[in-house]
Design a protein around this motif. Structure first.
Motif, PDB file in Angstrom:
ATOM      1  N   ARG A  36       0.866  -1.173   0.000  1.00 49.66           N
ATOM      2  CA  ARG A  36       0.000   0.000   0.000  1.00 49.66           C
ATOM      3  C   ARG A  36       0.908   1.230   0.000  1.00 49.66           C
ATOM      4  N   PRO A  37       0.565   2.222  -0.802  1.00 46.06           N
ATOM      5  CA  PRO A  37       1.416   3.417  -0.843  1.00 46.06           C
ATOM      6  C   PRO A  37       1.305   4.246   0.425  1.00 46.06           C
ATOM      7  N   ARG A  38       2.342   5.004   0.697  1.00 47.41           N
ATOM      8  CA  ARG A  38       2.299   5.956   1.815  1.00 47.41           C
ATOM      9  C   ARG A  38       1.348   7.081   1.447  1.00 47.41           C
ATOM     10  N   ALA A  39       0.519   7.467   2.382  1.00 49.10           N
ATOM     11  CA  ALA A  39      -0.480   8.505   2.109  1.00 49.10           C
ATOM     12  C   ALA A  39       0.151   9.871   1.903  1.00 49.10           C
ATOM     13  N   ASP A  40       1.210  10.166   2.642  1.00 56.67           N
ATOM     14  CA  ASP A  40       1.776  11.510   2.590  1.00 56.67           C
ATOM     15  C   ASP A  40       2.707  11.734   1.410  1.00 56.67           C
ATOM     16  N   SER A  41       2.929  10.728   0.583  1.00 58.14           N
ATOM     17  CA  SER A  41       3.816  10.936  -0.559  1.00 58.14           C
ATOM     18  C   SER A  41       3.309  10.200  -1.796  1.00 58.14           C
ATOM     19  N   THR A  42       3.399   8.897  -1.793  1.00 55.63           N
ATOM     20  CA  THR A  42       3.071   8.126  -2.995  1.00 55.63           C
ATOM     21  C   THR A  42       1.597   8.221  -3.363  1.00 55.63           C
ATOM     22  N   TRP A  43       0.707   8.143  -2.390  1.00 51.40           N
ATOM     23  CA  TRP A  43      -0.730   8.254  -2.672  1.00 51.40           C
ATOM     24  C   TRP A  43      -1.036   9.585  -3.331  1.00 51.40           C
ATOM     25  N   LEU A  44      -0.416  10.656  -2.819  1.00 54.58           N
ATOM     26  CA  LEU A  44      -0.609  11.976  -3.416  1.00 54.58           C
ATOM     27  C   LEU A  44      -0.058  12.016  -4.844  1.00 54.58           C
ATOM     28  N   ALA A  45       1.115  11.416  -5.057  1.00 55.49           N
ATOM     29  CA  ALA A  45       1.721  11.395  -6.393  1.00 55.49           C
ATOM     30  C   ALA A  45       0.864  10.592  -7.373  1.00 55.49           C
ATOM     31  N   LEU A  46       0.283   9.482  -6.913  1.00 57.08           N
ATOM     32  CA  LEU A  46      -0.592   8.685  -7.776  1.00 57.08           C
ATOM     33  C   LEU A  46      -1.839   9.476  -8.150  1.00 57.08           C
ATOM     34  N   ASN A  47      -2.432  10.163  -7.196  1.00 60.53           N
ATOM     35  CA  ASN A  47      -3.601  10.995  -7.487  1.00 60.53           C
ATOM     36  C   ASN A  47      -3.265  12.045  -8.539  1.00 60.53           C
ATOM     37  N   LYS A  48      -2.142  12.702  -8.376  1.00 58.97           N
ATOM     38  CA  LYS A  48      -1.730  13.736  -9.326  1.00 58.97           C
ATOM     39  C   LYS A  48      -1.483  13.133 -10.704  1.00 58.97           C
ATOM     40  N   ALA A  49      -0.787  12.001 -10.766  1.00 59.30           N
ATOM     41  CA  ALA A  49      -0.486  11.350 -12.040  1.00 59.30           C
ATOM     42  C   ALA A  49      -1.749  10.901 -12.759  1.00 59.30           C
ATOM     43  N   LEU A  50      -2.788  10.594 -11.997  1.00 61.38           N
ATOM     44  CA  LEU A  50      -4.048  10.126 -12.579  1.00 61.38           C
ATOM     45  C   LEU A  50      -5.048  11.264 -12.796  1.00 61.38           C
ATOM     46  N   GLY A  51      -4.599  12.499 -12.591  1.00 57.79           N
ATOM     47  CA  GLY A  51      -5.444  13.651 -12.881  1.00 57.79           C
ATOM     48  C   GLY A  51      -6.446  14.020 -11.807  1.00 57.79           C
ATOM     49  N   TYR A  52      -6.261  13.483 -10.612  1.00 57.14           N
ATOM     50  CA  TYR A  52      -7.164  13.810  -9.507  1.00 57.14           C
ATOM     51  C   TYR A  52      -6.586  14.953  -8.681  1.00 57.14           C
ATOM     52  N   GLU A  53      -7.472  15.749  -8.107  1.00 63.62           N
ATOM     53  CA  GLU A  53      -7.066  16.763  -7.148  1.00 63.62           C
ATOM     54  C   GLU A  53      -7.443  16.282  -5.757  1.00 63.62           C
ATOM     55  N   VAL A  54      -6.517  16.410  -4.825  1.00 61.76           N
ATOM     56  CA  VAL A  54      -6.775  16.052  -3.437  1.00 61.76           C
ATOM     57  C   VAL A  54      -7.231  17.332  -2.729  1.00 61.76           C
ATOM     58  N   PRO A  55      -8.380  17.302  -2.044  1.00 58.82           N
ATOM     59  CA  PRO A  55      -8.878  18.507  -1.366  1.00 58.82           C
ATOM     60  C   PRO A  55      -7.852  19.082  -0.387  1.00 58.82           C
ATOM     61  N   ASN A  56      -7.855  20.393  -0.270  1.00 55.87           N
ATOM     62  CA  ASN A  56      -6.887  21.084   0.591  1.00 55.87           C
ATOM     63  C   ASN A  56      -6.937  20.610   2.034  1.00 55.87           C
ATOM     64  N   GLU A  57      -8.126  20.279   2.539  1.00 52.68           N
ATOM     65  CA  GLU A  57      -8.199  19.850   3.939  1.00 52.68           C
ATOM     66  C   GLU A  57      -7.486  18.515   4.150  1.00 52.68           C
ATOM     67  N   ILE A  58      -7.491  17.647   3.150  1.00 50.08           N
ATOM     68  CA  ILE A  58      -6.762  16.384   3.268  1.00 50.08           C
ATOM     69  C   ILE A  58      -5.269  16.645   3.171  1.00 50.08           C
ATOM     70  N   LEU A  59      -4.860  17.524   2.258  1.00 42.78           N
ATOM     71  CA  LEU A  59      -3.445  17.894   2.154  1.00 42.78           C
ATOM     72  C   LEU A  59      -2.953  18.484   3.468  1.00 42.78           C
ATOM     73  N   ALA A  60      -3.753  19.358   4.065  1.00 43.47           N
ATOM     74  CA  ALA A  60      -3.364  19.989   5.326  1.00 43.47           C
ATOM     75  C   ALA A  60      -3.250  18.959   6.441  1.00 43.47           C
ATOM     76  N   ALA A  61      -4.178  18.023   6.491  1.00 43.92           N
ATOM     77  CA  ALA A  61      -4.137  16.991   7.532  1.00 43.92           C
ATOM     78  C   ALA A  61      -2.902  16.121   7.376  1.00 43.92           C
ATOM     79  N   LEU A  62      -2.572  15.769   6.144  1.00 43.94           N
ATOM     80  CA  LEU A  62      -1.383  14.949   5.913  1.00 43.94           C
ATOM     81  C   LEU A  62      -0.109  15.725   6.220  1.00 43.94           C
ATOM     82  N   ALA A  63      -0.103  17.017   5.948  1.00 43.94           N
ATOM     83  CA  ALA A  63       1.073  17.838   6.197  1.00 43.94           C
ATOM     84  C   ALA A  63       1.345  18.016   7.691  1.00 43.94           C
ATOM     85  N   GLN A  64       0.302  17.939   8.510  1.00 36.14           N
ATOM     86  CA  GLN A  64       0.462  18.104   9.957  1.00 36.14           C
ATOM     87  C   GLN A  64       1.043  16.863  10.616  1.00 36.14           C
ATOM     88  N   ASP A  65       0.967  15.746   9.948  1.00 38.29           N
ATOM     89  CA  ASP A  65       1.439  14.498  10.537  1.00 38.29           C
ATOM     90  C   ASP A  65       2.943  14.483  10.697  1.00 38.29           C
TER      91      ASP A  65
END
Length: 128
Positions: A52-81
């Motif tokens: 399973r990919p790491r949420a704070d890096s690979t999961w975000l990169a996969l979303n970006k590569a597949l054309g998805y946007e991750v909501p800012n609140e999820i990005l902020a939550a992951l950044a606080q970890d």
């Protein structure tokens, strides 16, 4: 957006989106800047090397590569970890049959993504 990596729906969603976009696994790996073998490991839960990919890096990169946007609140939550202390006990990947603990922010972000609600709507109660 892809389901959170801990979701049982993640592997199928990743494969479906990749195929919908007409990407090979190697093309996805290049776009997400991950090793070429990893898309197969993420897509096939029955394979012995499933990961399973790491949420704070690979999961975000996969979303970006597949054309998805991750909501800012999820990005902020992951950044606080704070990164989870993962000792390299298995050649750079997590040992089989070991469940990695989640931080509260990861759990909230995953639940929000899974249920399609804002992180502010997620409350976690820990008993014990």
């Amino acid at each position: 957006m892809l389901p959170y990596p801990s979701s049982s729906e993640f592997p199928a969603a990743l494969k479906a989106r990749r195929e919908f976009l007409g990407l090979s696994r190697s093309a996805l790996a290049r776009a997400a800047n991950i090793h070429v073998v990893m898309p197969r490991r993420y897509e096939e839960p029955d394979c012995g090397e499933f990961a399973r990919p790491r949420a704070d890096s690979t999961w975000l990169a996969l979303n970006k590569a597949l054309g998805y946007e991750v909501p800012n609140e999820i990005l902020a939550a992951l950044a606080q970890d704070d990164p989870v202390n993962t000792a390299d006990t298995c050649g750079g990947r997590e040992p089989q049959n070991v469940i990695r603990g989640l931080t509260l922010a990861e759990a909230k972000a995953g639940l929000a993504a899974t249920f399609g609600v804002s992180i502010e709507c997620i409350e976690i109660t820990i008993r014990g």
